[in-house]
Design a protein around this motif. Structure first.
Motif, PDB file in Angstrom:
ATOM      1  N   GLY A   1       0.774  -1.228   0.000  1.00 50.57           N
ATOM      2  CA  GLY A   1       0.000   0.000   0.000  1.00 50.57           C
ATOM      3  C   GLY A   1       0.808   1.281   0.000  1.00 50.57           C
ATOM      4  N   GLU A   2       2.106   1.172   0.231  1.00 48.08           N
ATOM      5  CA  GLU A   2       2.978   2.345   0.232  1.00 48.08           C
ATOM      6  C   GLU A   2       3.754   2.369  -1.076  1.00 48.08           C
ATOM      7  OE1 GLU A   2       2.875   4.692   2.464  1.00 48.08           O
ATOM      8  OE2 GLU A   2       1.542   3.613   3.842  1.00 48.08           O
ATOM      9  N   GLU A   3       3.551   3.407  -1.860  1.00 44.05           N
ATOM     10  CA  GLU A   3       4.180   3.499  -3.172  1.00 44.05           C
ATOM     11  C   GLU A   3       5.703   3.434  -3.100  1.00 44.05           C
ATOM     12  OE1 GLU A   3       2.647   5.592  -7.238  1.00 44.05           O
ATOM     13  OE2 GLU A   3       2.184   6.566  -5.326  1.00 44.05           O
ATOM     14  N   THR A   4       6.272   3.962  -2.034  1.00 46.70           N
ATOM     15  CA  THR A   4       7.732   3.953  -1.881  1.00 46.70           C
ATOM     16  C   THR A   4       8.274   2.540  -1.681  1.00 46.70           C
ATOM     17  OG1 THR A   4       7.516   4.344   0.495  1.00 46.70           O
ATOM     18  CG2 THR A   4       7.804   6.287  -0.921  1.00 46.70           C
ATOM     19  N   ALA A   5       7.408   1.585  -1.362  1.00 42.13           N
ATOM     20  CA  ALA A   5       7.837   0.210  -1.126  1.00 42.13           C
ATOM     21  C   ALA A   5       7.738  -0.661  -2.382  1.00 42.13           C
ATOM     22  CB  ALA A   5       7.015  -0.403   0.003  1.00 42.13           C
ATOM     23  N   LEU A   6       7.218  -0.110  -3.462  1.00 40.95           N
ATOM     24  CA  LEU A   6       7.059  -0.890  -4.689  1.00 40.95           C
ATOM     25  C   LEU A   6       8.398  -1.083  -5.402  1.00 40.95           C
ATOM     26  CD1 LEU A   6       3.825   0.775  -6.114  1.00 40.95           C
ATOM     27  CD2 LEU A   6       4.007  -1.407  -4.910  1.00 40.95           C
TER      28      LEU A   6
ATOM     29  N   ILE B   1       9.831  -6.585  -2.057  1.00 42.73           N
ATOM     30  CA  ILE B   1       9.056  -6.822  -0.829  1.00 42.73           C
ATOM     31  C   ILE B   1       7.963  -7.860  -1.066  1.00 42.73           C
ATOM     32  CG2 ILE B   1       7.436  -5.719   0.782  1.00 42.73           C
ATOM     33  CD1 ILE B   1       9.260  -3.193   0.507  1.00 42.73           C
ATOM     34  N   GLY B   2       7.296  -7.774  -2.211  1.00 43.77           N
ATOM     35  CA  GLY B   2       6.236  -8.733  -2.519  1.00 43.77           C
ATOM     36  C   GLY B   2       6.759 -10.147  -2.636  1.00 43.77           C
ATOM     37  N   THR B   3       7.902 -10.306  -3.283  1.00 47.83           N
ATOM     38  CA  THR B   3       8.483 -11.642  -3.439  1.00 47.83           C
ATOM     39  C   THR B   3       8.918 -12.211  -2.095  1.00 47.83           C
ATOM     40  OG1 THR B   3       9.224 -11.060  -5.665  1.00 47.83           O
ATOM     41  CG2 THR B   3      10.280 -12.961  -4.623  1.00 47.83           C
ATOM     42  N   GLU B   4       9.615 -11.409  -1.296  1.00 43.37           N
ATOM     43  CA  GLU B   4      10.042 -11.908   0.020  1.00 43.37           C
ATOM     44  C   GLU B   4       8.836 -12.221   0.898  1.00 43.37           C
ATOM     45  OE1 GLU B   4      12.945 -11.007   3.835  1.00 43.37           O
ATOM     46  OE2 GLU B   4      12.794  -9.477   2.268  1.00 43.37           O
ATOM     47  N   THR B   5       7.823 -11.372   0.822  1.00 40.95           N
ATOM     48  CA  THR B   5       6.597 -11.617   1.587  1.00 40.95           C
ATOM     49  C   THR B   5       5.955 -12.929   1.171  1.00 40.95           C
ATOM     50  OG1 THR B   5       6.183  -9.265   1.941  1.00 40.95           O
ATOM     51  CG2 THR B   5       4.283 -10.736   2.102  1.00 40.95           C
ATOM     52  N   ALA B   6       5.888 -13.184  -0.129  1.00 37.07           N
ATOM     53  CA  ALA B   6       5.284 -14.431  -0.609  1.00 37.07           C
ATOM     54  C   ALA B   6       6.052 -15.647  -0.092  1.00 37.07           C
ATOM     55  CB  ALA B   6       5.224 -14.435  -2.129  1.00 37.07           C
ATOM     56  N   HIS B   7       7.391 -15.586  -0.103  1.00 38.09           N
ATOM     57  CA  HIS B   7       8.197 -16.686   0.456  1.00 38.09           C
ATOM     58  C   HIS B   7       7.858 -16.913   1.925  1.00 38.09           C
ATOM     59  CE1 HIS B   7      10.999 -17.863  -2.708  1.00 38.09           C
ATOM     60  NE2 HIS B   7      11.197 -16.584  -3.006  1.00 38.09           N
ATOM     61  N   LEU B   8       7.829 -15.841   2.696  1.00 40.38           N
ATOM     62  CA  LEU B   8       7.534 -15.953   4.126  1.00 40.38           C
ATOM     63  C   LEU B   8       6.109 -16.455   4.360  1.00 40.38           C
ATOM     64  CD1 LEU B   8       9.155 -12.623   5.376  1.00 40.38           C
ATOM     65  CD2 LEU B   8      10.040 -14.942   5.728  1.00 40.38           C
ATOM     66  N   ALA B   9       5.165 -15.928   3.586  1.00 38.32           N
ATOM     67  CA  ALA B   9       3.764 -16.320   3.754  1.00 38.32           C
ATOM     68  C   ALA B   9       3.553 -17.784   3.382  1.00 38.32           C
ATOM     69  CB  ALA B   9       2.871 -15.408   2.921  1.00 38.32           C
ATOM     70  N   LEU B  10       4.186 -18.232   2.300  1.00 37.96           N
ATOM     71  CA  LEU B  10       4.056 -19.642   1.927  1.00 37.96           C
ATOM     72  C   LEU B  10       4.657 -20.549   2.993  1.00 37.96           C
ATOM     73  CD1 LEU B  10       4.762 -19.584  -1.907  1.00 37.96           C
ATOM     74  CD2 LEU B  10       2.590 -20.118  -0.774  1.00 37.96           C
ATOM     75  N   ASP B  11       5.772 -20.148   3.558  1.00 36.68           N
ATOM     76  CA  ASP B  11       6.360 -20.924   4.650  1.00 36.68           C
ATOM     77  C   ASP B  11       5.369 -21.038   5.804  1.00 36.68           C
ATOM     78  OD1 ASP B  11       8.851 -22.188   5.883  1.00 36.68           O
ATOM     79  OD2 ASP B  11       8.370 -20.631   7.361  1.00 36.68           O
ATOM     80  N   TYR B  12       4.723 -19.945   6.128  1.00 33.95           N
ATOM     81  CA  TYR B  12       3.712 -19.946   7.190  1.00 33.95           C
ATOM     82  C   TYR B  12       2.547 -20.871   6.808  1.00 33.95           C
ATOM     83  CZ  TYR B  12       0.265 -18.365  10.560  1.00 33.95           C
ATOM     84  OH  TYR B  12      -0.666 -18.331  11.553  1.00 33.95           O
ATOM     85  N   ALA B  13       2.067 -20.746   5.577  1.00 37.47           N
ATOM     86  CA  ALA B  13       0.927 -21.554   5.136  1.00 37.47           C
ATOM     87  C   ALA B  13       1.221 -23.047   5.200  1.00 37.47           C
ATOM     88  CB  ALA B  13       0.537 -21.163   3.709  1.00 37.47           C
ATOM     89  N   PHE B  14       2.411 -23.427   4.751  1.00 36.75           N
ATOM     90  CA  PHE B  14       2.747 -24.848   4.703  1.00 36.75           C
ATOM     91  C   PHE B  14       3.097 -25.412   6.074  1.00 36.75           C
ATOM     92  CE2 PHE B  14       4.198 -23.953   0.110  1.00 36.75           C
ATOM     93  CZ  PHE B  14       2.911 -24.151  -0.369  1.00 36.75           C
ATOM     94  N   HIS B  15       3.754 -24.623   6.927  1.00 36.17           N
ATOM     95  CA  HIS B  15       4.206 -25.153   8.215  1.00 36.17           C
ATOM     96  C   HIS B  15       3.272 -24.871   9.379  1.00 36.17           C
ATOM     97  CE1 HIS B  15       7.902 -25.155   5.767  1.00 36.17           C
ATOM     98  NE2 HIS B  15       8.032 -26.334   6.334  1.00 36.17           N
ATOM     99  N   GLU B  16       2.628 -23.723   9.396  1.00 36.33           N
ATOM    100  CA  GLU B  16       1.742 -23.383  10.519  1.00 36.33           C
ATOM    101  C   GLU B  16       0.288 -23.755  10.236  1.00 36.33           C
ATOM    102  OE1 GLU B  16       3.133 -22.425  13.342  1.00 36.33           O
ATOM    103  OE2 GLU B  16       5.078 -22.346  12.337  1.00 36.33           O
ATOM    104  N   LEU B  17      -0.166 -23.518   9.010  1.00 30.83           N
ATOM    105  CA  LEU B  17      -1.553 -23.837   8.667  1.00 30.83           C
ATOM    106  C   LEU B  17      -1.691 -25.245   8.106  1.00 30.83           C
ATOM    107  CD1 LEU B  17      -2.642 -20.476   6.958  1.00 30.83           C
ATOM    108  CD2 LEU B  17      -3.034 -21.212   9.329  1.00 30.83           C
TER     109      LEU B  17
END
Length: 179
Positions: free
Chosen positions: A98-103, A107-123
């Motif tokens: 949501g912050e244009e300066t972060a585009l 960030i999106g790619t690293e977030t996806a890696h972290l989120a997938l790790d969470y999805a596969f291991h925690e969920l």
């Protein structure tokens, strides 16, 4: 109150979303550069987001996290798993910066890696899928770098901004193949 970090990467940390994040989420989702890349493009409201928390997050159908920069813990967006199906161990992935300066900073790619790790291991999910507008090339490349693969190309699948748009379905499978 000390923040509870769900996942920490090198440039991005994830924490669970709280009701206190509502104003930021509403503001981010209503920014043109965010809204135009979503299939659901109607304006977000505070009331609508609080309803989402009550009916989706608190019921376990959704897990939503806030994306923060590791350097200063500044919140820059959100990532979530929706329509969580615990029987078939799958869910739909969504993200927005949501912050244009972060585009354009990975960030999106690293977030996806972290989120997938969470999805596969925690969920304990086996499959995470997503839908993306076909012309959102930057997002598609980011998803591919995170491990999503294209599974289907849906021609003229949604009607947005006065015309039909194509949608790409992508997915990532848990590499551990647990049963």
């Amino acid at each position: 109150m000390e923040k509870q970090w769900v996942r920490k990467g090198t440039g991005v940390w994830l924490r669970m979303m709280t009701e206190e994040d509502t104003d930021s989420i509403v503001a981010w989702r209503n920014r043109d550069f965010v809204r135009e890349q979503f299939i659901y493009q109607k304006p977000f409201t505070r009331e609508g987001h609080l309803h989402w928390i009550e009916t989706q997050v608190k019921t376990g159908r959704v897990v939503q996290m806030i994306i923060c920069l590791a350097q200063d813990e500044k919140a820059v967006g959100s990532v979530y798993f929706r329509d969580i199906d615990r029987e078939h161990r799958k869910a739909e992935y969504g993200i927005f910066i949501g912050e244009e300066t972060a585009l354009g900073k990975g960030i999106g790619t690293e977030t996806a890696h972290l989120a997938l790790d969470y999805a596969f291991h925690e969920l304990s999910l086996h499959r995470v899928m997503l839908r993306v507008l076909s012309d959102n090339v930057r997002a598609r490349k980011s998803y591919e770098h995170a491990g999503f693969i294209e599974e289907a190309y849906l021609h003229e699948d949604v009607f947005l901004q006065g015309g039909f748009r194509d949608v790409v379905l992508m997915a990532s499978l848990n590499p551990q193949k647990e049963v």
